[in-house]
Design a protein around this motif. Structure first.
Motif, PDB file in Angstrom:
ATOM      1  N   ALA A  12       0.885  -1.179  -0.038  1.00 31.17           N
ATOM      2  CA  ALA A  12      -0.077  -0.166  -0.022  1.00 31.17           C
ATOM      3  C   ALA A  12       0.688   1.305   0.167  1.00 31.17           C
ATOM      4  O   ALA A  12       0.469   2.468  -0.204  1.00 31.17           O
ATOM      5  N   CYS A  13       2.126   1.178   0.439  1.00 30.68           N
ATOM      6  CA  CYS A  13       3.002   2.228   0.303  1.00 30.68           C
ATOM      7  C   CYS A  13       3.498   2.687  -1.236  1.00 30.68           C
ATOM      8  O   CYS A  13       4.054   3.868  -1.469  1.00 30.68           O
ATOM      9  N   LEU A  14       3.494   1.720  -1.978  1.00 31.39           N
ATOM     10  CA  LEU A  14       3.751   1.955  -3.232  1.00 31.39           C
ATOM     11  C   LEU A  14       2.747   2.432  -3.958  1.00 31.39           C
ATOM     12  O   LEU A  14       1.627   2.164  -4.015  1.00 31.39           O
ATOM     13  N   PRO A  15       3.021   3.621  -4.815  1.00 28.29           N
ATOM     14  CA  PRO A  15       2.281   4.405  -5.591  1.00 28.29           C
ATOM     15  C   PRO A  15       1.843   3.607  -6.907  1.00 28.29           C
ATOM     16  O   PRO A  15       2.660   2.579  -7.214  1.00 28.29           O
ATOM     17  N   ASP A  16       1.149   4.156  -7.590  1.00 26.74           N
ATOM     18  CA  ASP A  16       0.848   3.603  -9.030  1.00 26.74           C
ATOM     19  C   ASP A  16       2.023   3.704  -9.781  1.00 26.74           C
ATOM     20  O   ASP A  16       2.868   4.574  -9.778  1.00 26.74           O
ATOM     21  N   PRO A  28       9.097   9.996   0.028  1.00 27.15           N
ATOM     22  CA  PRO A  28      10.000   9.771   0.920  1.00 27.15           C
ATOM     23  C   PRO A  28       9.263   9.132   2.534  1.00 27.15           C
ATOM     24  O   PRO A  28       9.877   8.329   3.037  1.00 27.15           O
ATOM     25  N   LEU A  29       8.059   9.534   2.699  1.00 28.00           N
ATOM     26  CA  LEU A  29       7.342   8.958   4.213  1.00 28.00           C
ATOM     27  C   LEU A  29       7.143   7.318   3.762  1.00 28.00           C
ATOM     28  O   LEU A  29       7.210   6.849   4.504  1.00 28.00           O
ATOM     29  N   ALA A  30       6.770   7.080   2.393  1.00 32.39           N
ATOM     30  CA  ALA A  30       6.492   5.726   2.194  1.00 32.39           C
ATOM     31  C   ALA A  30       7.844   5.075   2.239  1.00 32.39           C
ATOM     32  O   ALA A  30       7.769   3.862   2.833  1.00 32.39           O
ATOM     33  N   MET A  31       8.880   5.514   1.646  1.00 30.74           N
ATOM     34  CA  MET A  31      10.206   4.899   1.990  1.00 30.74           C
ATOM     35  C   MET A  31      10.408   4.661   3.367  1.00 30.74           C
ATOM     36  O   MET A  31      10.909   3.518   3.863  1.00 30.74           O
ATOM     37  N   ASN A  32      10.155   5.635   4.318  1.00 32.42           N
ATOM     38  CA  ASN A  32      10.591   5.452   5.711  1.00 32.42           C
ATOM     39  C   ASN A  32       9.769   4.328   6.308  1.00 32.42           C
ATOM     40  O   ASN A  32      10.197   3.547   7.169  1.00 32.42           O
ATOM     41  N   HIS A  33       8.706   4.389   5.837  1.00 36.71           N
ATOM     42  CA  HIS A  33       7.648   3.274   6.441  1.00 36.71           C
ATOM     43  C   HIS A  33       8.034   1.662   6.082  1.00 36.71           C
ATOM     44  O   HIS A  33       8.118   0.877   6.775  1.00 36.71           O
ATOM     45  N   GLY A  88      10.818   2.653  -6.997  1.00 36.66           N
ATOM     46  CA  GLY A  88       9.243   2.090  -7.096  1.00 36.66           C
ATOM     47  C   GLY A  88       9.329   0.842  -7.512  1.00 36.66           C
ATOM     48  O   GLY A  88       8.856  -0.172  -6.957  1.00 36.66           O
ATOM     49  N   ASN A  89      10.006   0.677  -8.782  1.00 37.63           N
ATOM     50  CA  ASN A  89       9.800  -0.684  -9.474  1.00 37.63           C
ATOM     51  C   ASN A  89      10.660  -1.669  -8.948  1.00 37.63           C
ATOM     52  O   ASN A  89      10.106  -2.858  -8.818  1.00 37.63           O
ATOM     53  N   ARG A  90      11.946  -1.243  -8.336  1.00 36.23           N
ATOM     54  CA  ARG A  90      12.664  -2.121  -7.695  1.00 36.23           C
ATOM     55  C   ARG A  90      12.115  -2.795  -6.226  1.00 36.23           C
ATOM     56  O   ARG A  90      12.164  -3.768  -6.155  1.00 36.23           O
ATOM     57  N   LEU A  91      11.383  -1.754  -5.710  1.00 34.21           N
ATOM     58  CA  LEU A  91      10.695  -2.185  -4.501  1.00 34.21           C
ATOM     59  C   LEU A  91       9.664  -3.045  -4.572  1.00 34.21           C
ATOM     60  O   LEU A  91       9.378  -4.235  -3.852  1.00 34.21           O
TER      61      LEU A  91
END
Length: 116
Positions: free
Chosen positions: A34-38, A45-50, A97-100
């Protein structure tokens, strides 16, 4: 000791504890996804921290429960998320985002295999 219903964790078998870890990790995986965007939007950055915090938690516990592969994948997610905080361009954050997403997919495959 933690209470889980009428059973403390010290009374649970190693297998029960491992299954509980896998179930909890599956739930955390959903939160991480859910942290990853479309795919057309850069990760924030906040999503990366989470992601980093959740991956660190999974990574540190995985080995103790006998899942070194899950620990390695979660560790990779943690490191990618840490490095991502220095990425500033939209293109870099899109690639991250793609790698994650790929690493989360690998984590999901290993979780499903271990739960089967």
């Amino acid at each position: 000791m933690f209470e889980t219903g009428n059973t403390t964790t010290s009374q649970m078998s190693q297998r029960e504890l491992a299954l509980r870890f896998l179930s909890r990790t599956r739930s955390e995986l959903e939160q991480m996804r859910a942290c990853l965007p479309d795919t057309q939007l850069p990760i924030e950055p906040l999503a990366m921290n989470h992601l980093e915090r959740m991956a660190a938690k999974i990574s540190s516990a995985a080995e103790a429960f006998g899942f070194p592969e899950i620990g390695v994948i979660a560790g990779a997610i943690e490191l990618l998320s840490q490095a991502g905080c220095t990425r500033s361009t939209v293109r870099e954050r899109l690639e991250l985002g793609n790698r994650l997403s790929a690493q989360l997919g690998a984590l999901e495959v290993h979780l499903e295999f271990e739960m089967a």
